[in-house]
Design a protein around this motif. Sequence first.
Motif, PDB file in Angstrom:
ATOM      1  N   UNK A 122       1.003   4.591  -2.514  1.00  0.00           N
ATOM      2  CA  UNK A 122       0.932   5.984  -2.097  1.00  0.00           C
ATOM      3  C   UNK A 122       2.115   6.761  -2.677  1.00  0.00           C
ATOM      4  N   UNK A 123       3.298   6.156  -2.566  1.00  0.00           N
ATOM      5  CA  UNK A 123       4.497   6.829  -3.052  1.00  0.00           C
ATOM      6  C   UNK A 123       4.400   7.091  -4.551  1.00  0.00           C
ATOM      7  N   UNK A 154       0.823  -1.208   0.000  1.00  0.00           N
ATOM      8  CA  UNK A 154       0.000   0.000   0.000  1.00  0.00           C
ATOM      9  C   UNK A 154       0.857   1.257   0.000  1.00  0.00           C
ATOM     10  N   UNK A 155       1.918   1.191   0.788  1.00  0.00           N
ATOM     11  CA  UNK A 155       2.780   2.365   0.847  1.00  0.00           C
ATOM     12  C   UNK A 155       3.393   2.641  -0.521  1.00  0.00           C
ATOM     13  N   UNK A 171       2.278   9.899  -5.459  1.00  0.00           N
ATOM     14  CA  UNK A 171       2.836  11.225  -5.157  1.00  0.00           C
ATOM     15  C   UNK A 171       4.148  11.475  -5.904  1.00  0.00           C
ATOM     16  N   UNK A 172       4.474  10.603  -6.842  1.00  0.00           N
ATOM     17  CA  UNK A 172       5.687  10.753  -7.645  1.00  0.00           C
ATOM     18  C   UNK A 172       6.948  10.743  -6.796  1.00  0.00           C
ATOM     19  N   UNK A 173       6.899   9.923  -5.776  1.00  0.00           N
ATOM     20  CA  UNK A 173       8.046   9.822  -4.893  1.00  0.00           C
ATOM     21  C   UNK A 173       8.738   8.500  -5.185  1.00  0.00           C
ATOM     22  N   UNK A 174      10.068   8.547  -5.366  1.00  0.00           N
ATOM     23  CA  UNK A 174      10.796   7.330  -5.681  1.00  0.00           C
ATOM     24  C   UNK A 174      11.237   6.651  -4.389  1.00  0.00           C
ATOM     25  N   UNK A 175      10.658   5.520  -4.103  1.00  0.00           N
ATOM     26  CA  UNK A 175      10.883   4.881  -2.812  1.00  0.00           C
ATOM     27  C   UNK A 175      12.221   4.172  -2.750  1.00  0.00           C
TER      28      UNK A 175
END
Lengths: 159, 159
Positions: free
Chosen positions: B110-111, B106-107, B114-118
């Motif tokens: 979400x990432x 799930x996380x 939000x265009x966040x590179x995990x």
Amino acid sequence: MREFLKTKGYKMTPQRELVFRSFFELGEHVSVDELFDRVKRIDESVGYSTVWRNLKLICEVGLAREVTVGDGVTRYDRVTRKPHGHFYCLKCKSLQEFDLNEIAGRLSKVATAEKFETESFKVEIEGVCKSCRDKENKKAKRNLSTSPKISRTKPSRQK
Amino acid sequence: MREFLKTKGYKMTPQRELVFRSFFELGEHVSVDELFDRVKRIDESVGYSTVWRNLKLICEVGLAREVTVGDGVTRYDRVTRKPHGHFYCLKCKSLQEFDLNEIAGRLSKVATAEKFETESFKVEIEGVCKSCRDKENKKAKRNLSTSPKISRTKPSRQK
DNA sequence: TTTGGTATTGAAATTGATTTTCATTTAGTG
DNA sequence: CACTAAATGAAAATCAATTTCAATACCAAA
């Protein structure tokens, strides 16, 4: 606020009021240094320890909570209605929030299953934010041949 | 392991081997102090900085990662196949793990949204573990009338 | 095997954030 | 107004993390 503190046995002072107000005016993820800077701009005479102690007090009375990421600086988050997690950008050290509603529900279940009494959650996603990634891409294009040497130690703490 | 390090440009030494081995023998959530203690028991002459540097090196080559909870002590987790979160007991400072499979999925979503590179996740549930809760309950029964005064500051760091 | 250059080591010193101390001042009660 | 506990500011103390530096050890090449 004065009354609220009084019920908990604390006095109100001009310094305390300034620190509290400044904290709530600033956004989230405030470090002691940041808050101190802001307070100083309004009243030069307020000491660092006063700011620190009052930030602790804000936590003590339940209006904020500590957030620690891996960079050695404690930040303080206003306690809001909504639980949220953080994106922590490893490049620019910025924090962005994201909603934790659904995930918090699941975490609660896990905790209950393990007989753990939950006080709070801490959910962070570490990585690289869009803006840093864009910058990296540009740089990579400009400079295709150089591969930066990996540093053995983590970057020194900021400020 | 010697070969593995060689490919990354590091040499093998007796101290390094001892630190690596000790780290992997210990469970998860190892602090520098803990590892240092263990190493010292086997070889008195190994210095703290050597242990520290090699723990960093273990992270550097991707075999461990730092875990920070709010108590000012960095711990190190072996990188295992399975992602996991931590229960952190505010009373006894212990860490227990729990599976993060589903939540990690799930996380990630979400990432991405939000265009966040995990790079990694960090999920902690703070609270009180069963064993501490049981102790508290016993104490409460023995001593119904006293309400402990809330301390203004957080407990001093351990050790 | 010897040699040379580099990485590693151990002890001590440094850093940087956090926390405490202490003498003084102040808030709030009576 | 007077008193007492709480709060303040400056400086010192703490504490984990990190760096420095001189001495040593690894290991590749001769």
